[in-house]
Enzyme design. Sequence first.
Site, PDB file in Angstrom:
ATOM      1  N   ASP A  34      -8.514  -5.012   6.315  1.00  0.00           N
ATOM      2  CA  ASP A  34      -9.188  -5.856   5.335  1.00  0.00           C
ATOM      3  C   ASP A  34     -10.125  -6.850   6.000  1.00  0.00           C
ATOM      4  OD1 ASP A  34      -8.314  -5.141   2.600  1.00  0.00           O
ATOM      5  OD2 ASP A  34      -6.324  -5.547   3.394  1.00  0.00           O
ATOM      6  N   HIS A  44       0.802  -1.222   0.000  1.00  0.00           N
ATOM      7  CA  HIS A  44       0.000   0.000   0.000  1.00  0.00           C
ATOM      8  C   HIS A  44       0.838   1.277   0.000  1.00  0.00           C
ATOM      9  CE1 HIS A  44      -3.824  -2.024   0.337  1.00  0.00           C
ATOM     10  NE2 HIS A  44      -3.437  -2.693   1.414  1.00  0.00           N
ATOM     11  N   GLU A  75      -6.618 -12.152   6.338  1.00  0.00           N
ATOM     12  CA  GLU A  75      -7.327 -10.887   6.457  1.00  0.00           C
ATOM     13  C   GLU A  75      -8.684 -10.855   5.758  1.00  0.00           C
ATOM     14  OE1 GLU A  75      -4.731  -7.839   4.957  1.00  0.00           O
ATOM     15  OE2 GLU A  75      -3.849  -9.154   3.466  1.00  0.00           O
TER      16      GLU A  75
END
EC number: 4.1.2.-
Length: 256
Positions: free
Chosen positions: A178, A48, A152
């Site tokens: 998530d 990310h 996740e």
Amino acid sequence: MPAPLNTFKKSLSEGETLFGCWMSIAESYTAEILGNAGFDWLLIDGEHSPNDVRSIRDQMIALKSSDSHPIIRVPVGETWIIKQMLDLGAQTILVPMVETAEQAQELVRACRYPPEGRRGVGYAVGRASGFGQIDNYGPTADAQTCLLVQVENKTGLYNLDAILAVDGVDGVFIGPADLSASLGYLGQTMHPDIQATILKTIKRISDSGKAAGILTTDDGMIQASLDAGARFVAVAMDIAMLLNTGKSIAAKWKQG
């Protein structure tokens, strides 16, 4: 000369609890600064954050003299990117969105040289072997490689026991953001139902004998995670530290 000792993996095997910081700024200068802060480990985020192979390499070089162990989160669980990170000298890899035991088994193979795995053999020209100066790197590298997988979402939770049974998976990291979204609580990582699920999952991981990990900057959740059996916990984020400190100082002097 064998592959360098993976101090993170060794500490986990000895039952230690390790505290880390999540690095998303993607700059070697800030990595070097945080390498002097005293964290046990530092996560370089390739999923990310605006990192690429070269920026990750530069941050690893910046941390070479630090006691903080670099963990590399790859953007996806693909053999090619894992191979590149290992050849750069990464010894601990975190893979996001692992949902099945079969996927975990493939990741183990990606981290190991033949015949146990399918990692490409090119260490003679790689940073990991000191560009060929570590003459016994190949036969000793697998033992110093640590694979952490992220569970996740609902599918990963459903298959958690099977994932935990995979030989070669050293730890399982919970992804609160998530996971909360997958369970219908997007953006609500501190919702009581999500926290309860996370803590139960940490206990399941710990009870299996694998190391459990999580990222949270909430003091109460940090302690609850430790009580549940978490062994590697990211307790800070570089962006949050910079932003929150900046906002606090600005607000203090702009009140009037």
